[in-house]
Design a protein around this motif. Structure first.
Motif, PDB file in Angstrom:
ATOM      1  N   GLU A  59       0.652  -1.011  -0.340  1.00 42.05           N
ATOM      2  CA  GLU A  59       0.522  -0.206   0.474  1.00 42.05           C
ATOM      3  C   GLU A  59       0.089   1.330   0.098  1.00 42.05           C
ATOM      4  O   GLU A  59       0.466   2.075   0.295  1.00 42.05           O
ATOM      5  N   GLY A  60       2.457   1.669  -0.093  1.00 45.31           N
ATOM      6  CA  GLY A  60       3.114   2.044   0.279  1.00 45.31           C
ATOM      7  C   GLY A  60       3.393   2.844   1.717  1.00 45.31           C
ATOM      8  O   GLY A  60       4.315   3.692   1.587  1.00 45.31           O
ATOM      9  N   TYR A  61       3.718   2.239   2.528  1.00 44.48           N
ATOM     10  CA  TYR A  61       3.373   2.779   3.636  1.00 44.48           C
ATOM     11  C   TYR A  61       5.173   2.170   4.275  1.00 44.48           C
ATOM     12  O   TYR A  61       5.786   0.732   3.817  1.00 44.48           O
ATOM     13  N   LEU A  62       4.948   2.880   5.217  1.00 47.63           N
ATOM     14  CA  LEU A  62       7.007   2.631   6.124  1.00 47.63           C
ATOM     15  C   LEU A  62       6.149   1.463   6.888  1.00 47.63           C
ATOM     16  O   LEU A  62       5.637   2.441   7.794  1.00 47.63           O
ATOM     17  N   GLN A  63       7.270   0.638   7.359  1.00 52.24           N
ATOM     18  CA  GLN A  63       6.704  -0.129   8.310  1.00 52.24           C
ATOM     19  C   GLN A  63       8.181  -0.800   8.831  1.00 52.24           C
ATOM     20  O   GLN A  63       8.895  -1.092   7.834  1.00 52.24           O
ATOM     21  N   ALA A  64       7.976  -1.219   9.796  1.00 55.60           N
ATOM     22  CA  ALA A  64       9.262  -1.231  11.177  1.00 55.60           C
ATOM     23  C   ALA A  64       8.604  -2.506  11.154  1.00 55.60           C
ATOM     24  O   ALA A  64       7.527  -2.704  12.168  1.00 55.60           O
ATOM     25  N   VAL A  65       9.237  -3.302  11.275  1.00 54.33           N
ATOM     26  CA  VAL A  65       9.686  -5.457  12.301  1.00 54.33           C
ATOM     27  C   VAL A  65      10.284  -5.473  12.181  1.00 54.33           C
ATOM     28  O   VAL A  65      11.004  -5.779  11.245  1.00 54.33           O
ATOM     29  N   GLY A  66      11.148  -5.723  13.230  1.00 55.54           N
ATOM     30  CA  GLY A  66      11.977  -6.047  14.023  1.00 55.54           C
ATOM     31  C   GLY A  66      13.350  -5.555  14.470  1.00 55.54           C
ATOM     32  O   GLY A  66      12.285  -5.333  15.451  1.00 55.54           O
ATOM     33  N   PRO A 205      11.446  -6.798  18.155  1.00 50.61           N
ATOM     34  CA  PRO A 205      11.240  -7.532  16.843  1.00 50.61           C
ATOM     35  C   PRO A 205       9.379  -7.393  17.362  1.00 50.61           C
ATOM     36  O   PRO A 205       8.916  -8.095  16.612  1.00 50.61           O
ATOM     37  N   ASN A 206       8.698  -7.106  18.666  1.00 49.23           N
ATOM     38  CA  ASN A 206       7.489  -7.795  18.804  1.00 49.23           C
ATOM     39  C   ASN A 206       6.336  -6.463  18.750  1.00 49.23           C
ATOM     40  O   ASN A 206       5.815  -5.206  18.887  1.00 49.23           O
ATOM     41  N   SER A 207       7.074  -5.222  18.218  1.00 48.55           N
ATOM     42  CA  SER A 207       6.415  -3.702  18.207  1.00 48.55           C
ATOM     43  C   SER A 207       6.252  -3.076  16.272  1.00 48.55           C
ATOM     44  O   SER A 207       7.335  -2.885  15.280  1.00 48.55           O
ATOM     45  N   LYS A 208       5.576  -3.604  16.089  1.00 48.37           N
ATOM     46  CA  LYS A 208       5.256  -3.450  14.458  1.00 48.37           C
ATOM     47  C   LYS A 208       4.165  -1.725  14.204  1.00 48.37           C
ATOM     48  O   LYS A 208       3.840  -2.298  15.558  1.00 48.37           O
ATOM     49  N   MET A 209       4.917  -1.540  13.164  1.00 49.17           N
ATOM     50  CA  MET A 209       4.678   0.120  13.270  1.00 49.17           C
ATOM     51  C   MET A 209       4.730   0.735  11.336  1.00 49.17           C
ATOM     52  O   MET A 209       5.128  -0.735  10.381  1.00 49.17           O
ATOM     53  N   GLN A 210       3.205   1.242  11.602  1.00 46.58           N
ATOM     54  CA  GLN A 210       3.696   1.885   9.610  1.00 46.58           C
ATOM     55  C   GLN A 210       2.917   3.294  10.109  1.00 46.58           C
ATOM     56  O   GLN A 210       2.765   4.083  10.613  1.00 46.58           O
TER      57      GLN A 210
END
Length: 424
Positions: A59-66, A205-210
């Motif tokens: 969708e074009g979002y910047l995502q942090a997972v890790g 790693p438990n912090s999923k953000m967009q």
């Protein structure tokens, strides 16, 4: 004199502290809005250390997972640095996620950013290891902490900020959470406002953000709040020290006639979180706090406990005036906090009442004004595993006269983990 407000000897126009709009006046208006997220890739952004943490969703979002990684803006709009500005970000948190938006920072390859100030992005993160995180979305991290959540996970949240030399304002979904005016002197552990770039945080790693949008526009370097800098009282220095040890200074039983708007000004100017408190008959008036950074509470006693309707407040506090009313409240399964106005904790029944508080998960109020309960009782309550709250922190002159809450922390060897925070 009705159009001014006095904080620690500094006269501040009332309207300035409660301005809730992020739109600048014509005199302050500067460049056009610039969108820093292009919806296609990470152009203009540079990731630190664990770079694989960051990606762009379909969708074009910047995502942090890790693992920990920070994404610094180094694109075409940086033009050296941002000093005075306003930004509007669209963010989405997922369960237990923690993130942050740094400003006035600069790129570093590893570690937590050493330069800049963080706006907390966190609705439900509980901490890691032995550390418990109490600070919530919209905090100016370590400077003006917010302990109530004003947004929800799994929903898009609008975070806005405005920085003008010595002033920082923050909004979460149109609720102003912070209105901070910097002191002229350097405060231990508090970074000075300066200039720099922006940074988005990938925490763990438990912090999923967009992040789907990050718009910014500059304000003139000469832009100013025109407000006098804060003059910190000695008690404020002390509270800042303990805040640095993660203590949450929240008055859940403010005995004051201040309006909801004036309570909000007190939160902005001191960093002490405060509640709007009503009784069962006036509980509907808690709606006055809807757009303000306030906890909401209902105060009951043994006589009106039965009048308590469906609870829409953040917590219920029970105030007893004798041993029988204390027993009734503590056994009711309806209260979260117990205020011992009968001072029955100074009697032979103290052990029984403390045991009831522990069994029923009821926190014990520490009153800064009456200096109760005693340190001996607090030590006993701590040993039993009880939780605690504070009262008597509003208005500021009460803190100038007494810092019993700090004596209690020291004398009973309390930690921030011993505190009760509503709906945490």
């Amino acid at each position: 004199m009705k159009n001014i407000h006095l904080i620690w000897g500094v006269i501040i126009p009332l309207g300035l502290l409660l301005s809730s709009s992020i739109r600048p006046t014509a005199r302050q208006s500067s460049g056009a809005w610039m969108q820093l997220i292009n919806g296609k890739d990470m152009s203009g952004w540079k990731a630190s250390e664990n770079k694989e943490t960051w990606s762009v969703t379909p969708e074009g979002y910047l995502q942090a997972v890790g693992k920990r990684s920070h994404l610094f803006y180094e694109g075409e709009y940086l033009n050296g640095a941002f000093k005075n500005f306003e930004f509007e970000a669209q963010v989405r948190t997922f369960k237990l996620a923690n993130s942050g938006i740094y400003f006035h920072t600069k790129y570093q390859e590893s570690g937590w950013p050493g330069q800049g100030i963080e706006i907390q992005v966190n609705n439900s993160h509980i901490g890691e290891g032995d550390y418990i995180e109490l600070k919530r979305m919209g905090s100016l991290y370590g400077v003006r902490n917010v302990y109530k959540t004003f947004a929800k996970d799994d929903e898009w949240i609008t975070v806005k900020a405005r920085v003008e030399n010595d002033r920082v304002q923050i909004w979460v979904n149109e609720i102003k959470t912070v209105d901070y005016i910097q002191s002229e002197r350097r405060m231990a552990g508090i970074k000075k406002l300066s200039s720099g770039t922006f940074c988005l945080q990938g925490h763990d790693p438990n912090s999923k953000m967009q992040y789907r949008s990050f718009k910014v526009r500059r304000l003139p370097d000469a832009a100013s709040s025109n407000l006098a800098p804060l003059t910190y009282a000695p008690w404020q220095d002390t509270l800042l020290k303990y805040q640095g040890q993660q203590f949450a200074f929240i008055d859940l039983n403010p005995r004051t006639s201040l309006s909801p708007q004036d309570l909000a000004k007190y939160v902005y100017s001191t960093g002490i979180n405060v509640a709007l408190l009503k009784n069962p008959k006036t509980a509907k008036e808690l709606s006055e706090a809807k757009k303000l950074p306030l906890f909401t509470g209902i105060k009951v006693n043994a006589d009106n406990l039965a009048n308590l309707k469906a609870n829409t407040a953040d917590y219920i506090i029970g105030e007893s005036t004798g041993i029988e009313s204390a027993r009734t409240l503590l056994n009711s399964k309806k209260i979260n906090v117990w205020s011992d106005k009968g001072q029955d904790l100074n009697t032979d029944q103290a052990d029984e009442l403390l045991d009831l508080a522990k069994q029923n998960n009821v926190a014990i109020e520490i009153d800064n004004v009456s200096k109760t309960p005693s340190l001996a009782v607090l030590r006993k309550a701590k040993a039993k595993g009880c939780k605690f709250t504070f009262a008597g922190l509003v208005p500021a002159d009460k803190l100038s006269q007494s810092l019993y809450v700090v004596e209690a922390i020291r004398g009973a060897k309390l930690s921030y983990k011993d505190q009760y925070v509503p709906k945490w």
